[in-house]
Design an enzyme around this catalytic site. Structure first.
Site, short mmCIF file in Angstrom:
data_model
loop_
_atom_site.label_atom_id
_atom_site.label_comp_id
_atom_site.label_asym_id
_atom_site.label_seq_id
_atom_site.Cartn_x
_atom_site.Cartn_y
_atom_site.Cartn_z
N ASP A 266 -41.41 61.91 22.32
CA ASP A 266 -40.79 62.89 24.44
C ASP A 266 -39.59 63.00 24.10
O ASP A 266 -38.48 62.58 23.13
CB ASP A 266 -41.08 60.93 24.82
CG ASP A 266 -41.39 61.31 26.09
OD1 ASP A 266 -41.40 62.39 26.43
OD2 ASP A 266 -42.04 59.54 26.61
C1 BGC Z 1 -41.86 61.20 30.10
C2 BGC Z 1 -42.56 62.39 29.41
C3 BGC Z 1 -42.52 63.45 29.54
C4 BGC Z 1 -40.53 64.13 29.61
C5 BGC Z 1 -40.20 65.57 30.06
C6 BGC Z 1 -40.46 62.14 29.50
O1 BGC Z 1 -39.62 61.12 29.92
O2 BGC Z 1 -41.76 60.11 29.50
O3 BGC Z 1 -43.87 61.72 29.77
O4 BGC Z 1 -43.65 64.20 29.36
O5 BGC Z 1 -40.08 63.03 30.01
O6 BGC Z 1 -40.79 65.15 31.17
#
Ligand code: BGC
Length: 715
Positions: A266
């Site tokens: 993530d």
């Molecule tokens: C979130 C993810 C997301 C990623 C990209 C993160 O902060 O937890 O779910 O896909 O950002 O935007």
């Protein structure tokens, strides 16, 4: 299709696909064999263009994927730059296309309440097509996390509290995105929703058996549907950040499930290993992440900075880097990225919602809104004077919810607009207060509007920003003084219909018993205003069910319908049994509950075969009748409990359901079937057992379904 025919079709598809896979494998290995270590590491970087990466890095083969680039012209420039790199490997272009791109569909959890996975597949396909048209080829979705704590704002992205529903909807979403040509990423592996106190990013704890039985099945279903990637969770689970946990990222995904897609971290979750306190410096964070099983690094840039040196120092085997690059390249080959045409660059923005997308969005919103209470006031007869109260009633913006990708607010219509456009009512509006509702200055005007109307439609709840990522709530009540406004409206003596816009169940308090009706609309999307008007006026019939248990008060959390039995089940006559001294033990509305505008009756329930082996299929027959005067759809649900086993089994678990449409007076004989192999559970080491013994089966229209019979499983 009969079983025999469907098996034949699978065999045919496999034999046709086999040479293509072999070709891809040869191409993949030839490519990998020629790549330098730096080029392989390049495939592992998911870049956000910040000081960490520049566009020139694409030509140098230092970037394997990008995120949050959404202009078709820019995407084509990026792809052209990647094509100029030594082997011309195209980039994955990722975006959070969660419940729509420009046309916004209901939030995932709301769609789960439709109990119609085909609907969720169709909305994913439609969202995916809009995204593919601008050059996006990878979505960071679906979210397969269970939502078992309404304080956690991200519950809106997933499919509710139940693993079975989670499996079906995760699979449907993956399939829908795939049909549109988007690769998917199942997130957030795993247990992210278990964050303590519902606090996003906080640590969580899940017992191993529960992890396997509850939290992992939706991920496994998404993998079986062919998800190209899995995103690791931010959280520390059972004492170790998942992004540094080899038992989860390699043990479960690779060794137990033989997954051959790639794992992406993530956002900066590799960098955050320092904050988690499991890495002394960023080189160690890099090493721990890649050795645990993270193939691609989202945003942190640490793989680009440290991985080559870690390999050269012998701390990370080059074979591990090669394997990570292999997984990324395999996904790119499988999805046909090398041959994919560029998007049309004549547009700079996504096209406005097409009539088909609008129609689907409207139907999805109708089928996702849950009628929780109705004393007969709904549907509203045509020609009434309706007073719409509450800022949310006049808001287009707050119909779409968080993570609404590339929404344009002018595309939608507020509930107020929907009611007015219907031409079937005289509609007045008074705000009462805004969403935060810190002042009662507007209450008098709202009460006056209520007095002058035949019926009040109070649209209350949360704004977009109150749920989603980093939007945990410590209270579940209506924000600010909205609850007071609702009381005052009820006191006018006019019937009050409460429409709730929110990303979670809301604590309603005693006023709920004095409301004429309650419609939970969640965040219903671009067409939400029209769809809610359709439902209120009876131009559409509610048929959705709650995908989560609805607590009476926050102190009851965690509260899910499938909790383990206790040695002292609640007994109102015995104090020393499960209870609260100051609140009832049951939810306000149980999981699976939702009313319709007609009445249904279930009868003639039978369990034809009561002695089964693990190879058999349990069958339950029942007759559903529409005994009311309107057409409607009802969801017949089947729950199972194993009475005695080597460990306590949940009090009941959803195992099958069927959504049935019936005209007034109509009846349908149903046969709900569950393979006995689905009735087992996991031991702590992840092995799966179906234990012989006695089971109970419950059939009904919510999770408080009544006992339909017993059966026995023998070896
Ligand atoms: C979130 C993810 C997301 C990623 C990209 C993160 O902060 O937890 O779910 O896909 O950002 O935007």
């Amino acid at each position: 299709m009969s079983l025999r025919r469907s098996l034949a079709a699978v065999a045919l598809a496999t034999s046709l696909a086999a040479p293509a896979i072999a070709q891809d494998d040869t191409r993949l290995e030839a490519l990998l064999a020629r790549m330098t270590l730096d080029e392989k590491i390049g495939q592992l970087n998911l870049a956000a263009f910040s000081p960490l990466f520049e566009r020139g890095d694409l030509e140098k083969g230092r970037i394997g994927a990008v995120l949050a680039v959404t202009k078709p012209g820019e995407i084509v420039d990026l792809q052209n730059a990647a094509r100029r790199s030594r082997y011309g490997v195209p980039v994955l272009v990722g975006l959070d296309v969660v419940h729509g791109l420009r046309t916004i569909f209901p939030i995932g959890m709301a769609e789960a309440g439709s109990f119609d996975p085909e609907l969720a597949k169709a909305t994913a396909r439609a969202a995916g097509r809009e995204a593919a048209a601008i050059g996006i080829n990878w979505t960071f979705a679906p979210m397969a996390d269970l939502a078992r704590d309404p304080r956690w704002g991200r519950m809106i992205e997933g499919f509710g509290e139940d693993p079975f529903l989670g499996r079906l909807f995760t699979r449907a979403r993956v399939e829908g995105f795939h049909e549109a040509g988007l690769a998917t990423s199942l997130k957030h592996f795993a247990g992210y929703g278990s964050a303590l106190g519902g606090r996003d990013y906080d640590a969580g704890a899940i017992a191993p058996g529960d992890l396997y039985d509850s939290y992992l099945p939706p991920f496994r279903a998404g993998i079986q549907a062919g998800s190209e990637s899995v995103m690791s969770a931010f959280l520390s689970l059972n004492g170790l950040p998942v992004s540094a946990n080899p038992a989860m990222l390699t043990g479960i995904l690779r060794q137990q499930w033989s997954y051959d897609g790639f794992v992406v971290s993530d956002w900066n979750s590799v960098g955050e290993l320092l904050e988690h306190g499991v890495a002394a410096d960023s080189a160690e964070a890099t090493r721990k992440a890649i050795l645990a099983g993270i193939d691609m690094d989202m945003y942190s840039g640490l793989y680009a900075t440290h991985l080559a040196a870690e390999v050269e120092a012998g701390r990370v085997p080059e074979a591990r880097v090669t394997e990570a690059a292999r997984r990324v390249l395999r996904a790119k080959l499988r999805m046909g990225l090398f041959e994919r045409p560029d998007p049309d660059t004549s547009r700079t923005d996504p096209a406005p919602p097409s009539p088909e997308a609008r129609e689907l969005a409207r139907r999805a919103a109708q089928d996702s809104s849950v009628l929780l209470r109705n004393d007969g006031i709904l549907p509203l007869p045509h020609g009434r004077r309706i007073a719409v109260i509450g800022e949310l009633g006049a808001s287009q913006r707050n119909l779409v919810g968080p993570h609404a990708a590339m929404v344009q607010f002018g595309d939608g219509a507020a509930i107020l607009d929907g009611l007015r456009r219907s031409g079937q009512a005289t509609v007045s509006y008074a705000q009462g207060c805004d969403v935060l509702c810190e002042s009662d200055a507007g209450f008098a005007a709202a009460i006056q509007a209520a007095r002058e109307a035949d019926v009040v439609v109070a649209v209350l709840g949360e704004s977009n920003e109150m749920s989603g990522e980093a939007a945990s709530r410590a209270r579940l009540t209506l924000p600010g003084r909205q609850g007071e406004l609702l009381e005052r409206l009820v006191e006018t003596g006019k019937p009050v219909v409460l429409v709730i816009l929110a990303g979670r169940p809301i604590e309603l308090g005693p006023v709920v018993d004095r409301l004429g009706a309650v419609l939970m609309a969640w965040f219903p999307g671009t067409e939400g205003g029209n769809a809610i008007a359709d439902l209120l006026l009876g131009d559409a019939d509610p048929s959705a069910k709650l995908p989560v248990s609805w607590p009476r008060t926050i102190g009851q959390i965690p509260l899910t319908y499938d909790q383990a039995p206790t040695g002292r089940p609640h007994d109102p006559k015995n104090h020393y049994t499960l209870r609260y001294v100051d609140e009832e033990i049951t939810p306000l509305f149980p999981f699976g509950f939702g009313k319709t505008y007609t009445q249904f009756a279930l009868s003639e329930t039978e369990v034809p075969q009561r002695r089964l082996t693990p190879a058999d299929t349990l069958e339950i027959r029942a007759t559903l009748r529409n005994t009311g005067s309107r057409p409607g759809r009802e969801v017949v649900q089947l729950y199972v409990r194993q009475l005695h086993a080597s460990r306590s089994r949940p009090a009941r678990q959803l195992k099958a359901f069927e959504k049935v449409a019936l005209a007034p007076g109509g009846a349908s004989r149903l046969s709900l079937r569950v393979p006995v192999a689905e009735l087992g559970f996991h031991l702590d080491d992840g092995s799966y057992v179906v234990e012989p013994g006695r089971y109970q089966v419950f059939v009904g229209t919510a999770s408080d379904a009544s006992l339909a019979g017993e059966f026995e499983v023998s070896r």
